[in-house]
Design a protein around this motif. Structure first.
Motif, PDB file in Angstrom:
ATOM      1  N   SER A  56       4.460   0.870  -8.552  1.00 35.09           N
ATOM      2  CA  SER A  56       4.627  -0.559  -9.096  1.00 35.09           C
ATOM      3  C   SER A  56       5.072  -1.557  -7.877  1.00 35.09           C
ATOM      4  O   SER A  56       5.418  -1.049  -6.946  1.00 35.09           O
ATOM      5  CB  SER A  56       5.567  -0.441 -10.277  1.00 35.09           C
ATOM      6  N   LEU A  57       4.891  -2.782  -8.079  1.00 33.78           N
ATOM      7  CA  LEU A  57       5.205  -3.781  -7.296  1.00 33.78           C
ATOM      8  C   LEU A  57       6.137  -5.003  -7.936  1.00 33.78           C
ATOM      9  O   LEU A  57       5.452  -5.375  -8.727  1.00 33.78           O
ATOM     10  CB  LEU A  57       4.043  -4.585  -6.533  1.00 33.78           C
ATOM     11  N   ASP A  58       7.187  -5.364  -7.253  1.00 38.12           N
ATOM     12  CA  ASP A  58       8.147  -6.479  -7.818  1.00 38.12           C
ATOM     13  C   ASP A  58       8.248  -7.393  -6.581  1.00 38.12           C
ATOM     14  O   ASP A  58       8.949  -7.159  -5.363  1.00 38.12           O
ATOM     15  CB  ASP A  58       9.312  -5.996  -8.325  1.00 38.12           C
ATOM     16  N   THR A  59       7.212  -8.332  -6.699  1.00 41.60           N
ATOM     17  CA  THR A  59       7.178  -9.157  -5.345  1.00 41.60           C
ATOM     18  C   THR A  59       8.578  -9.867  -5.248  1.00 41.60           C
ATOM     19  O   THR A  59       8.999 -10.441  -4.063  1.00 41.60           O
ATOM     20  CB  THR A  59       6.067 -10.040  -5.199  1.00 41.60           C
ATOM     21  N   LYS A  60       9.058 -10.387  -6.328  1.00 37.94           N
ATOM     22  CA  LYS A  60      10.452 -11.224  -6.342  1.00 37.94           C
ATOM     23  C   LYS A  60      11.651 -10.540  -5.571  1.00 37.94           C
ATOM     24  O   LYS A  60      12.231 -11.047  -4.989  1.00 37.94           O
ATOM     25  CB  LYS A  60      10.837 -11.548  -7.681  1.00 37.94           C
ATOM     26  N   LEU A  87      -1.648  -5.646  -5.496  1.00 42.35           N
ATOM     27  CA  LEU A  87      -1.884  -7.033  -5.022  1.00 42.35           C
ATOM     28  C   LEU A  87      -1.190  -7.945  -5.796  1.00 42.35           C
ATOM     29  O   LEU A  87      -1.300  -9.211  -5.404  1.00 42.35           O
ATOM     30  CB  LEU A  87      -3.461  -7.120  -4.980  1.00 42.35           C
ATOM     31  N   SER A  88      -0.374  -7.767  -6.793  1.00 40.65           N
ATOM     32  CA  SER A  88       0.244  -8.837  -7.418  1.00 40.65           C
ATOM     33  C   SER A  88       1.576  -8.482  -8.020  1.00 40.65           C
ATOM     34  O   SER A  88       1.899  -7.373  -8.225  1.00 40.65           O
ATOM     35  CB  SER A  88      -0.558  -9.577  -8.532  1.00 40.65           C
ATOM     36  N   ASN A  89       2.318  -9.413  -8.171  1.00 45.54           N
ATOM     37  CA  ASN A  89       3.690  -9.087  -8.940  1.00 45.54           C
ATOM     38  C   ASN A  89       3.526  -8.416 -10.205  1.00 45.54           C
ATOM     39  O   ASN A  89       2.676  -8.801 -10.895  1.00 45.54           O
ATOM     40  CB  ASN A  89       4.478 -10.190  -9.097  1.00 45.54           C
ATOM     41  N   TYR A 122       0.842  -1.043   0.034  1.00 49.36           N
ATOM     42  CA  TYR A 122      -0.179  -0.164   0.138  1.00 49.36           C
ATOM     43  C   TYR A 122       0.835   1.225   0.018  1.00 49.36           C
ATOM     44  O   TYR A 122       2.075   1.148   0.618  1.00 49.36           O
ATOM     45  CB  TYR A 122      -0.841  -0.026   1.203  1.00 49.36           C
ATOM     46  N   TRP A 123       0.316   2.309  -0.562  1.00 42.37           N
ATOM     47  CA  TRP A 123       1.180   3.522  -0.610  1.00 42.37           C
ATOM     48  C   TRP A 123      -0.010   4.439   0.105  1.00 42.37           C
ATOM     49  O   TRP A 123      -1.106   4.623  -0.367  1.00 42.37           O
ATOM     50  CB  TRP A 123       1.332   4.055  -1.977  1.00 42.37           C
ATOM     51  N   THR A 145      -7.116  -6.429   1.646  1.00 36.61           N
ATOM     52  CA  THR A 145      -6.792  -5.685   0.446  1.00 36.61           C
ATOM     53  C   THR A 145      -7.692  -4.403   0.086  1.00 36.61           C
ATOM     54  O   THR A 145      -7.650  -3.725  -0.937  1.00 36.61           O
ATOM     55  CB  THR A 145      -7.044  -6.534  -0.835  1.00 36.61           C
ATOM     56  N   ASP A 146      -8.648  -4.222   1.059  1.00 42.99           N
ATOM     57  CA  ASP A 146      -9.647  -3.032   0.849  1.00 42.99           C
ATOM     58  C   ASP A 146      -9.039  -1.604   1.060  1.00 42.99           C
ATOM     59  O   ASP A 146      -7.979  -1.602   1.884  1.00 42.99           O
ATOM     60  CB  ASP A 146     -10.817  -3.044   1.570  1.00 42.99           C
TER      61      ASP A 146
END
Lengths: 106, 115
Positions: free
Chosen positions: A64-68, A50-52, A33-34, B101-102
């Motif tokens: 952006s999100l990089d889960t790895k 919520l996802s890579n 979250y931001w 996730t909300d």
């Protein structure tokens, strides 16, 4: 305990410039979250990732999100004074970073 | 209501006093969170409710801290025998569904000062 680190802690930038804030976290998570916090005010939700590979954009902000890599970025495009605030990332709804205090100079 | 409200907005307590902080979430919101934010720091998670059930209280720093949400709407955070280290802004947030996730909507906070 999950640790969340942001850098830089303080950022002063000129209007019209671009910059990126980084958020690293220590264990596997797919929820990031931001938030934005103006001085003396409460927090405002900006993005939920919520996802890579997730990327979200709102106005001059893109997250952006990089889960790895356990890394999220908040990119600021052509900054304006109204973006001056403290920006927090948080993992799992519960673990917040230290915050990045952004000042945009006219 | 229009948003999350908290009361009081400011509270000054003498060391050793008990305090109660109230949070009114957005009507119909299932999830409710409490956070503690010390000056110049990021928020730290205290506890989380889904309706009236307290699903996670792992962030409560000691047994002097107690939170409840008996009817699944208004929540109260109680701090017994306050200490100076309890001085902070206490933030409440709610979200519509019971999913973590909300989007969270935050209240203005209660600034607690313990003398």
């Amino acid at each position: 305990e999950l640790k969340v680190e942001q850098n830089p802690l303080f950022l002063s930038m000129q209007e019209g410039k671009n910059y990126t804030i980084y958020c690293n976290y220590s264990t596997t998570s797919d929820r990031l979250y931001w938030y934005r916090q103006d001085p003396g005010k409460s927090l405002e939700s900006l993005f939920v990732l919520l996802s890579n590979g997730a990327v979200k954009q709102e106005g001059r902000l893109m997250a952006s999100l990089d889960t790895k890599a356990r890394l999220s970025t908040l990119h600021i495009t052509a900054a304006v004074h109204d973006l001056s605030a403290t920006y927090f990332c948080a993992v799992e709804s519960f673990y917040f970073g230290t915050g990045t205090s952004l000042t945009v100079i006219p | 209501g229009a948003g999350v409200s908290q009361s009081p907005r400011y509270k000054v307590a003498k060391r050793g006093q008990d305090v109660a902080l109230r949070c009114d979430p957005i009507s119909g919101h299932v999830s409710l969170f409490w956070y503690q934010q010390a000056l110049g720091q990021g928020p730290e998670f205290l506890t989380y409710f889904q309706n009236e059930a307290q699903l996670d209280k792992s962030g409560l720093p000691s047994d002097r801290f107690f939170a409840e949400r008996p009817e699944g709407s208004v929540s109260t955070l109680k701090i017994q025998r306050t200490q100076q280290e309890d001085s902070a802004v206490y933030l409440c947030a709610s979200s519509f569904q019971g999913f973590l996730t909300d989007t969270q909507y935050f209240g203005p906070g209660t600034r607690l000062t313990v003398l």
